[in-house]
Design an enzyme around this catalytic site. Structure first.
Site, PDB file in Angstrom:
ATOM      1  N   LYS A   1       0.839  -1.211   0.000  1.00  0.00           N
ATOM      2  CA  LYS A   1       0.000   0.000   0.000  1.00  0.00           C
ATOM      3  C   LYS A   1       0.868   1.253   0.000  1.00  0.00           C
ATOM      4  O   LYS A   1       0.457   2.324   0.446  1.00  0.00           O
ATOM      5  CB  LYS A   1      -0.939   0.006   1.210  1.00  0.00           C
ATOM      6  CG  LYS A   1      -1.990  -1.104   1.190  1.00  0.00           C
ATOM      7  CD  LYS A   1      -3.067  -0.821   0.134  1.00  0.00           C
ATOM      8  CE  LYS A   1      -4.111  -1.931   0.130  1.00  0.00           C
ATOM      9  NZ  LYS A   1      -5.088  -1.736  -0.959  1.00  0.00           N
ATOM     10  N   ARG A   2       2.088   1.097  -0.480  1.00  0.00           N
ATOM     11  CA  ARG A   2       3.041   2.210  -0.591  1.00  0.00           C
ATOM     12  C   ARG A   2       3.226   2.919   0.757  1.00  0.00           C
ATOM     13  O   ARG A   2       3.387   4.131   0.854  1.00  0.00           O
ATOM     14  CB  ARG A   2       2.602   3.220  -1.665  1.00  0.00           C
ATOM     15  CG  ARG A   2       2.324   2.605  -3.032  1.00  0.00           C
ATOM     16  CD  ARG A   2       3.530   1.825  -3.576  1.00  0.00           C
ATOM     17  NE  ARG A   2       3.278   1.306  -4.912  1.00  0.00           N
ATOM     18  CZ  ARG A   2       2.997   0.016  -5.189  1.00  0.00           C
ATOM     19  NH1 ARG A   2       2.944  -0.894  -4.214  1.00  0.00           N
ATOM     20  NH2 ARG A   2       2.800  -0.378  -6.430  1.00  0.00           N
TER      21      ARG A   2
ATOM     22  N   LEU B   1      -1.287   9.824   3.992  1.00  0.00           N
ATOM     23  CA  LEU B   1      -2.480   9.390   4.710  1.00  0.00           C
ATOM     24  C   LEU B   1      -3.160   8.217   4.001  1.00  0.00           C
ATOM     25  O   LEU B   1      -3.301   8.239   2.773  1.00  0.00           O
ATOM     26  CB  LEU B   1      -3.437  10.582   4.737  1.00  0.00           C
ATOM     27  CG  LEU B   1      -4.761  10.439   5.448  1.00  0.00           C
ATOM     28  CD1 LEU B   1      -4.546  10.253   6.936  1.00  0.00           C
ATOM     29  CD2 LEU B   1      -5.613  11.669   5.178  1.00  0.00           C
TER      30      LEU B   1
ATOM     31  N   LEU C   1      -5.947   6.889   2.544  1.00  0.00           N
ATOM     32  CA  LEU C   1      -7.192   7.526   2.094  1.00  0.00           C
ATOM     33  C   LEU C   1      -8.401   6.623   2.302  1.00  0.00           C
ATOM     34  O   LEU C   1      -9.530   7.102   2.366  1.00  0.00           O
ATOM     35  CB  LEU C   1      -7.056   7.936   0.624  1.00  0.00           C
ATOM     36  CG  LEU C   1      -5.966   9.004   0.363  1.00  0.00           C
ATOM     37  CD1 LEU C   1      -5.691   9.159  -1.130  1.00  0.00           C
ATOM     38  CD2 LEU C   1      -6.359  10.353   0.970  1.00  0.00           C
TER      39      LEU C   1
ATOM     40  N   GLU D   1       4.955  14.857   5.830  1.00  0.00           N
ATOM     41  CA  GLU D   1       4.751  15.394   7.186  1.00  0.00           C
ATOM     42  C   GLU D   1       5.532  14.567   8.206  1.00  0.00           C
ATOM     43  O   GLU D   1       6.153  15.113   9.126  1.00  0.00           O
ATOM     44  CB  GLU D   1       3.261  15.396   7.518  1.00  0.00           C
ATOM     45  CG  GLU D   1       2.461  16.247   6.550  1.00  0.00           C
ATOM     46  CD  GLU D   1       1.028  16.473   7.005  1.00  0.00           C
ATOM     47  OE1 GLU D   1       0.209  15.548   6.853  1.00  0.00           O
ATOM     48  OE2 GLU D   1       0.729  17.570   7.513  1.00  0.00           O
TER      49      GLU D   1
ATOM     50  N   GLU E   1      -2.688  17.179  -1.506  1.00  0.00           N
ATOM     51  CA  GLU E   1      -3.945  17.382  -0.770  1.00  0.00           C
ATOM     52  C   GLU E   1      -4.984  18.118  -1.614  1.00  0.00           C
ATOM     53  O   GLU E   1      -6.175  17.829  -1.541  1.00  0.00           O
ATOM     54  CB  GLU E   1      -3.683  18.147   0.535  1.00  0.00           C
ATOM     55  CG  GLU E   1      -3.113  17.297   1.673  1.00  0.00           C
ATOM     56  CD  GLU E   1      -1.613  17.018   1.568  1.00  0.00           C
ATOM     57  OE1 GLU E   1      -0.980  17.421   0.566  1.00  0.00           O
ATOM     58  OE2 GLU E   1      -1.081  16.398   2.498  1.00  0.00           O
TER      59      GLU E   1
ATOM     60  N   ARG F   1      -7.014  15.934  -3.621  1.00  0.00           N
ATOM     61  CA  ARG F   1      -7.938  15.065  -2.860  1.00  0.00           C
ATOM     62  C   ARG F   1      -9.012  15.872  -2.126  1.00  0.00           C
ATOM     63  O   ARG F   1      -9.844  15.307  -1.418  1.00  0.00           O
ATOM     64  CB  ARG F   1      -7.176  14.230  -1.820  1.00  0.00           C
ATOM     65  CG  ARG F   1      -5.942  13.528  -2.341  1.00  0.00           C
ATOM     66  CD  ARG F   1      -6.234  12.336  -3.242  1.00  0.00           C
ATOM     67  NE  ARG F   1      -4.977  11.839  -3.801  1.00  0.00           N
ATOM     68  CZ  ARG F   1      -4.746  11.663  -5.088  1.00  0.00           C
ATOM     69  NH1 ARG F   1      -5.690  11.886  -5.980  1.00  0.00           N
ATOM     70  NH2 ARG F   1      -3.570  11.247  -5.516  1.00  0.00           N
TER      71      ARG F   1
ATOM     72  N   GLY G   1      -2.694  17.825   7.540  1.00  0.00           N
ATOM     73  CA  GLY G   1      -3.212  17.714   8.903  1.00  0.00           C
ATOM     74  C   GLY G   1      -2.220  17.088   9.862  1.00  0.00           C
ATOM     75  O   GLY G   1      -2.524  16.878  11.036  1.00  0.00           O
TER      76      GLY G   1
HETATM   77  C1  1HE Z   1      -3.028   3.892  -1.106  1.00  0.00           C
HETATM   78  C2  1HE Z   1      -2.437   5.162  -0.985  1.00  0.00           C
HETATM   79  C3  1HE Z   1      -2.958   6.041   0.004  1.00  0.00           C
HETATM   80  C4  1HE Z   1      -1.418   4.097  -2.557  1.00  0.00           C
HETATM   81  N1  1HE Z   1      -3.989   5.608   0.762  1.00  0.00           N
HETATM   82  N2  1HE Z   1      -4.038   3.510  -0.337  1.00  0.00           N
HETATM   83  N3  1HE Z   1      -1.738  10.564  -0.757  1.00  0.00           N
HETATM   84  C5  1HE Z   1      -1.892  10.590  -2.082  1.00  0.00           C
HETATM   85  O1  1HE Z   1      -2.776  11.225  -2.629  1.00  0.00           O
HETATM   86  C6  1HE Z   1      -0.956   9.711  -2.875  1.00  0.00           C
HETATM   87  C7  1HE Z   1      -1.719   8.586  -3.518  1.00  0.00           C
HETATM   88  N4  1HE Z   1      -0.819   7.585  -4.074  1.00  0.00           N
HETATM   89  C8  1HE Z   1      -0.213   7.726  -5.271  1.00  0.00           C
HETATM   90  O2  1HE Z   1      -0.238   8.755  -5.930  1.00  0.00           O
HETATM   91  C9  1HE Z   1       0.506   6.515  -5.795  1.00  0.00           C
HETATM   92  O3  1HE Z   1       0.014   5.358  -5.105  1.00  0.00           O
HETATM   93  C10 1HE Z   1       2.049   6.555  -5.641  1.00  0.00           C
HETATM   94  C11 1HE Z   1       2.627   7.586  -6.612  1.00  0.00           C
HETATM   95  C12 1HE Z   1       2.481   6.878  -4.224  1.00  0.00           C
HETATM   96  C13 1HE Z   1       2.627   5.145  -5.993  1.00  0.00           C
HETATM   97  O4  1HE Z   1       2.145   4.771  -7.279  1.00  0.00           O
HETATM   98  P1  1HE Z   1       2.205   3.217  -7.704  1.00  0.00           P
HETATM   99  O5  1HE Z   1       1.738   3.148  -9.135  1.00  0.00           O
HETATM  100  O6  1HE Z   1       3.533   2.640  -7.394  1.00  0.00           O
HETATM  101  O7  1HE Z   1       1.151   2.440  -6.754  1.00  0.00           O
HETATM  102  P2  1HE Z   1      -0.444   2.384  -6.826  1.00  0.00           P
HETATM  103  O8  1HE Z   1      -0.859   1.329  -7.807  1.00  0.00           O
HETATM  104  O9  1HE Z   1      -1.043   3.718  -7.017  1.00  0.00           O
HETATM  105  O10 1HE Z   1      -0.813   1.929  -5.335  1.00  0.00           O
HETATM  106  C14 1HE Z   1      -0.562   0.603  -4.865  1.00  0.00           C
HETATM  107  C15 1HE Z   1      -1.636   0.295  -3.852  1.00  0.00           C
HETATM  108  O11 1HE Z   1      -1.490   1.183  -2.744  1.00  0.00           O
HETATM  109  C16 1HE Z   1      -3.047   0.525  -4.383  1.00  0.00           C
HETATM  110  O12 1HE Z   1      -3.905  -0.385  -3.712  1.00  0.00           O
HETATM  111  P3  1HE Z   1      -4.374  -1.756  -4.456  1.00  0.00           P
HETATM  112  O13 1HE Z   1      -5.223  -2.446  -3.408  1.00  0.00           O
HETATM  113  O14 1HE Z   1      -5.107  -1.303  -5.687  1.00  0.00           O
HETATM  114  O15 1HE Z   1      -3.106  -2.506  -4.777  1.00  0.00           O
HETATM  115  C17 1HE Z   1      -3.375   1.937  -3.910  1.00  0.00           C
HETATM  116  O16 1HE Z   1      -4.767   2.154  -3.769  1.00  0.00           O
HETATM  117  C18 1HE Z   1      -2.692   1.923  -2.540  1.00  0.00           C
HETATM  118  N5  1HE Z   1      -2.378   3.272  -2.094  1.00  0.00           N
HETATM  119  N6  1HE Z   1      -1.448   5.266  -1.900  1.00  0.00           N
HETATM  120  C19 1HE Z   1      -4.496   4.371   0.585  1.00  0.00           C
HETATM  121  N7  1HE Z   1      -2.445   7.244   0.210  1.00  0.00           N
HETATM  122  C20 1HE Z   1      -2.428  13.864   8.072  1.00  0.00           C
HETATM  123  S1  1HE Z   1      -3.124  14.443   6.701  1.00  0.00           S
HETATM  124  C21 1HE Z   1      -2.162  13.947   5.382  1.00  0.00           C
HETATM  125  C22 1HE Z   1      -2.884  14.188   4.081  1.00  0.00           C
HETATM  126  C23 1HE Z   1      -2.326  13.344   2.974  1.00  0.00           C
HETATM  127  O17 1HE Z   1      -1.437  12.556   3.150  1.00  0.00           O
HETATM  128  S2  1HE Z   1      -3.043  13.551   1.456  1.00  0.00           S
HETATM  129  C24 1HE Z   1      -2.064  12.634   0.363  1.00  0.00           C
HETATM  130  C25 1HE Z   1      -2.575  11.238   0.166  1.00  0.00           C
END
Ligand code: 1HE
Length: 269
Positions: free
Chosen positions: A36-37, A75, A77, A123, A143, A146, A151
């Site tokens: 889940k990265r 986070l 999500l 963070e 963010e 999304r 936070g």
């Molecule tokens: C996740 C998450 C996650 C991956 N929450 N499940 N963060 C983001 O908006 C970043 C979202 N993630 C991405 O843009 C990409 O996953 C990556 C660039 C980091 C990596 O890409 P990749 O192609 O290597 O992996 P993937 O296919 O996108 O993800 C692999 C799996 O991890 C997949 O699940 P699967 O069940 O389909 O295999 C994704 O859904 C899962 N996954 N990232 C949940 N973030 C205290 S407040 C903080 C506010 C924030 O952090 S907002 C930023 C959130």
């Protein structure tokens, strides 16, 4: 990741998404949810808090690292639709509390970065005292994409590292900084080849653990407070901290060893 041999481990209750091991005086805590990265769910954040509040007293420094190709996608999500407004505030405050135990914890923390260092992952990294980035590292604050806001303390910690203007740009545009842009902006202090981050972070943590504990304590606890104080109070706090540190037997022994020609010189490092 290549790293020196680890010895087991810690008597701290951690979720499967965290791995803890010891390298002598250095504790290594790794995010361990690569599929889940290393998305950060509540159990992981609470586990990080427990780790830093229950560290044994003989640990001199900590390395925060990650299994897999990415430090953290931020986070989790998938947990977010559970929150209404008030539980959202509590959730953010929980992150603040947990990450404060890193920044203002018992010992210095070195973070080993690779791949995505995104949103809450950035963070988390920003709460550490030093960051070592492998060449694959990239940074982003998605963010805005999304519909949420930072936070986990980024609004306070990131402007200190990179300035409000750069953080605003990252948040408004969703752009990525590559490893060199991150280094130039002040996000990492070291850039290393892919695969070398953990070993370099442990090496730095070992050096740090050799410092006198009173100096490390002053750097972690006093320096950030002094840097934020008005100069009048800041100079006063600095004098207090300096006197406390130099009054220890440890400091006296270290200064004597140098004068006797038995201690490292600056040029030895
Ligand atoms: C996740 C998450 C996650 C991956 N929450 N499940 N963060 C983001 O908006 C970043 C979202 N993630 C991405 O843009 C990409 O996953 C990556 C660039 C980091 C990596 O890409 P990749 O192609 O290597 O992996 P993937 O296919 O996108 O993800 C692999 C799996 O991890 C997949 O699940 P699967 O069940 O389909 O295999 C994704 O859904 C899962 N996954 N990232 C949940 N973030 C205290 S407040 C903080 C506010 C924030 O952090 S907002 C930023 C959130």
């Amino acid at each position: 990741m290549t790293a020196p041999e680890a010895t087991p481990s810690f008597d701290i209750d951690l979720p499967p998404s965290l791995l803890a091991r010891r390298h002598g005086a250095v504790a290594v805590l790794s995010l361990n949810r690569p599929a889940k990265r290393n998305a950060l769910d509540d159990a992981t954040i609470l586990g990080i808090e427990r780790f830093f509040t229950q560290l044994p007293g003989d640990v001199g420094s900590v390395v925060l690292a990650a299994e897999g190709d990415h430090f953290s996608a931020g986070l989790d999500l998938s947990e977010m639709d559970e929150h209404d407004t008030i539980s959202g505030v509590r959730h953010s405050r929980m992150w603040h509390r947990a990450l404060d135990h890193i920044e203002f914890g018992p010992v210095p923390v070195v973070c080993a970065l690779r791949g995505a260092v995104v949103g809450g992952g950035l963070e988390l990294a920003a709460a550490a005292h030093l960051r070592v980035a492998e060449r694959s590292t990239f940074y982003a604050l998605p963010e805005g994409m999304r519909g949420i806001f930072v936070g986990g303390g980024a609004a306070v910690r990131l402007p200190r590292l990179i300035g409000v203007a750069r953080m605003t740009d990252l948040m408004l545009t969703g752009r990525r900084y590559d490893v060199d842009e991150g280094y130039a902006a002040g996000l990492s202090q070291y850039v290393v080849d892919d695969g070398a981050g953990l070993a370099r972070a442990i090496e730095l943590a070992e050096l740090i653990a050799r410092n006198a504990p009173q100096t490390n304590y002053a750097i972690v606890q006093a320096l950030p407070r002094i840097a934020e104080a008005n100069p009048r109070e800041g100079y006063f706090m600095e004098a207090m901290m300096a006197a406390i540190a130099q009054g220890t037997d440890d400091a006296k022994a270290r200064m004597r060893a140098f004068l006797d020609g038995k201690a490292e010189k600056v040029t030895d490092r």
